[in-house]
Structures are given as C-alpha cells and as structure tokens.
Design a protein around this motif. Structure first.
Motif, PDB file in Angstrom:
ATOM      1  N   TRP A 244       0.822  -1.212   0.000  1.00 58.89           N
ATOM      2  CA  TRP A 244       0.000   0.000   0.000  1.00 58.89           C
ATOM      3  C   TRP A 244       0.857   1.263   0.000  1.00 58.89           C
ATOM      4  O   TRP A 244       0.575   2.227  -0.719  1.00 58.89           O
ATOM      5  N   PHE A 245       1.933   1.263   0.805  1.00 58.13           N
ATOM      6  CA  PHE A 245       2.808   2.430   0.833  1.00 58.13           C
ATOM      7  C   PHE A 245       3.529   2.603  -0.509  1.00 58.13           C
ATOM      8  O   PHE A 245       3.767   3.733  -0.946  1.00 58.13           O
ATOM      9  N   SER A 246       3.868   1.511  -1.166  1.00 57.88           N
ATOM     10  CA  SER A 246       4.520   1.597  -2.484  1.00 57.88           C
ATOM     11  C   SER A 246       3.566   2.209  -3.510  1.00 57.88           C
ATOM     12  O   SER A 246       3.974   3.036  -4.329  1.00 57.88           O
ATOM     13  N   LEU A 247       2.299   1.790  -3.455  1.00 62.00           N
ATOM     14  CA  LEU A 247       1.321   2.381  -4.368  1.00 62.00           C
ATOM     15  C   LEU A 247       1.149   3.873  -4.096  1.00 62.00           C
ATOM     16  O   LEU A 247       1.009   4.675  -5.031  1.00 62.00           O
ATOM     17  N   ALA A 248       1.170   4.261  -2.809  1.00 60.76           N
ATOM     18  CA  ALA A 248       1.066   5.675  -2.468  1.00 60.76           C
ATOM     19  C   ALA A 248       2.263   6.448  -3.016  1.00 60.76           C
ATOM     20  O   ALA A 248       2.117   7.570  -3.540  1.00 60.76           O
ATOM     21  N   ALA A 249       3.459   5.865  -2.935  1.00 60.08           N
ATOM     22  CA  ALA A 249       4.653   6.533  -3.453  1.00 60.08           C
ATOM     23  C   ALA A 249       4.592   6.660  -4.975  1.00 60.08           C
ATOM     24  O   ALA A 249       4.939   7.712  -5.542  1.00 60.08           O
TER      25      ALA A 249
END
Length: 244
Positions: A221-226
C-alpha cells in the motif's frame, strides 16, 4: 508554482483524484501495520501459553473462550467412527484436510474435537485418506484454539460430503452436535506436534496470517502511495521556457 527552472502546474481533476486516493492508500498501509502489531502480540501470548504446564481441560469450563491458547490435557477416548475432515486447508501450497476427531474426556459431559493434523488431498476427491485411530483410553495434550472461519458461507449446510468421515467446509458446532448427538466444547484442541496418533502438524504454518504477511501488505500500500505521488508530480511539472 515555480521551482527553479521548473513549473508545477497540476490540473483540477488530477489533484482531486490524488487527494481522494492517496489518503486511502496511506490509511490501508497504517491499518496493516496495526494488524501486524496485533498479530505479533497474539503470537507471543500463544507461544507463552503453549509453553506452560498443561491444565486439566475440565477446569476451563464453562468459559471456554478464556482458555484460548491455553495448554490443556485430558484423559478419555476417541470416537474413530465419527471423524470430521475440514476441507480447503492448504499447507505449503498443497490442498488437503484437517482431521478433527471427536474425543470424549472422562468426567466431562461435552466432547471436544481434537485436530490431529493435516492430510493431503488425493488427486481423486472421491478417495479419502485413512484416518485410523483406536478407542483405547489415553491422555491427549495440546492447546485450545478457535476453528478457522471462511470468508463467505455459500449455503445453508457446511457438509460437502455426507457419511463418516464427514467432510465439511467449516466447523459449525450446531450442525455437528446434531450429527454427533452430543454437545461439543466450542473450541478445537490442537494436538501437540510431538504427540502420537496424529498427522502433519505445524501450527505456526497452518495458523492465520502472521505479522510478516500484514507487513508485506503494508509495504504494497505504501509503495502504491509513493508511485501515485511520483506520477502526480512527474506528470504536472514542466521546464520553464528560457528567458532572454
């Protein structure tokens, strides 16, 4: 907005879309981290309880839920002709069943399902594995846990194959009590890995998602946000034209 020789000029629609999606991705990431912390504490509690001295099963009645992860022992006998196979149980990528054998403890009105471990599924689903165990009196030692619950129940009955051994899609105590003709303790006794009369048992592998699984989801999820942030900035920044 001017940033050196570049100009950041986002459009209305991309900005609104990013403001809607980015907080959602971050919220999901932090929620997975919270789930990882919860599962880590739960795992530690389980490991501590499993290392303790076993207590007599009957001492935990009637509040069985408080005994979850408690290491217990009971003397009694199995009912080998009334066994239950819990379907759709995957171990290290292989499909199979959990073998749940009713056990009648001495001095207790209720029976308890003992999870004797995992057995692989035959290529022909009509061929069931051999589950032999005798009725001789014995001590069983293990720990108490809830049975797994499927995400969606597709029908009224959980039985996918009638007759004994009964093949079920989930542990429905109401239905099993009717078929067994006796009350059941509403927990499973997970037979200790070194105990006799069992099958493949690796409770850390077969247990619900662990902390690392949730941390992996959080990273996604954090990778998608980045990626979303980089796309938003990269697609809306332009080099300013050179001035005379």
């Amino acid at each position: 907005m001017h940033i050196g020789r570049f100009e950041f000029c986002p459009g209305l629609i991309p900005s609104l879309a990013t403001l809607m999606v980015l907080p959602l991705l971050l919220t999901l990431g932090f929620w997975q981290l919270q789930r990882a912390e919860f599962k880590a504490r739960l795992s530690a509690e389980r490991d501590d309880a499993m290392q303790g001295v076993p207590v007599a099963l009957e001492r935990l009645q009637p509040d069985w839920e408080q005994g979850r992860y408690q290491r217990v022992e009971a003397h009694g006998h199995y009912l080998p002709d009334r066994q239950v196979m819990l379907d759709n149980q995957v171990l290290r990528g292989r499909p199979g069943y959990w073998v749940l054998t009713p056990f009648q403890p001495d001095g207790l009105d209720q029976m308890i399902l003992v999870n004797r471990g995992w057995v692989p599924m035959d290529a022909d689903r009509g061929v069931l594995p051999q589950l032999a165990v005798d009725r001789d009196g014995r001590n069983v030692v293990g720990y108490l846990d809830r049975p797994p619950r499927p995400g969606i129940r597709l029908g009224e009955s959980v039985v996918s194959r009638d007759g004994w051994p009964l093949v079920v899609l989930e542990v429905d105590y109401d239905e099993l009590q009717v078929r067994l003709g006796q009350q059941l303790v509403p927990m499973l006794l997970q037979l200790e890995e070194q105990a006799d009369d069992g099958f493949e048992r690796d409770w850390r592998v077969t247990s619900e998602f662990g902390p690392n699984t949730h941390r992996g989801y959080a990273l996604q999820w954090f990778s998608l946000a980045a990626v979303l942030t980089l796309l938003y900035v990269g697609l809306n920044i332009r080099r300013r034209p050179a001035e005379d």
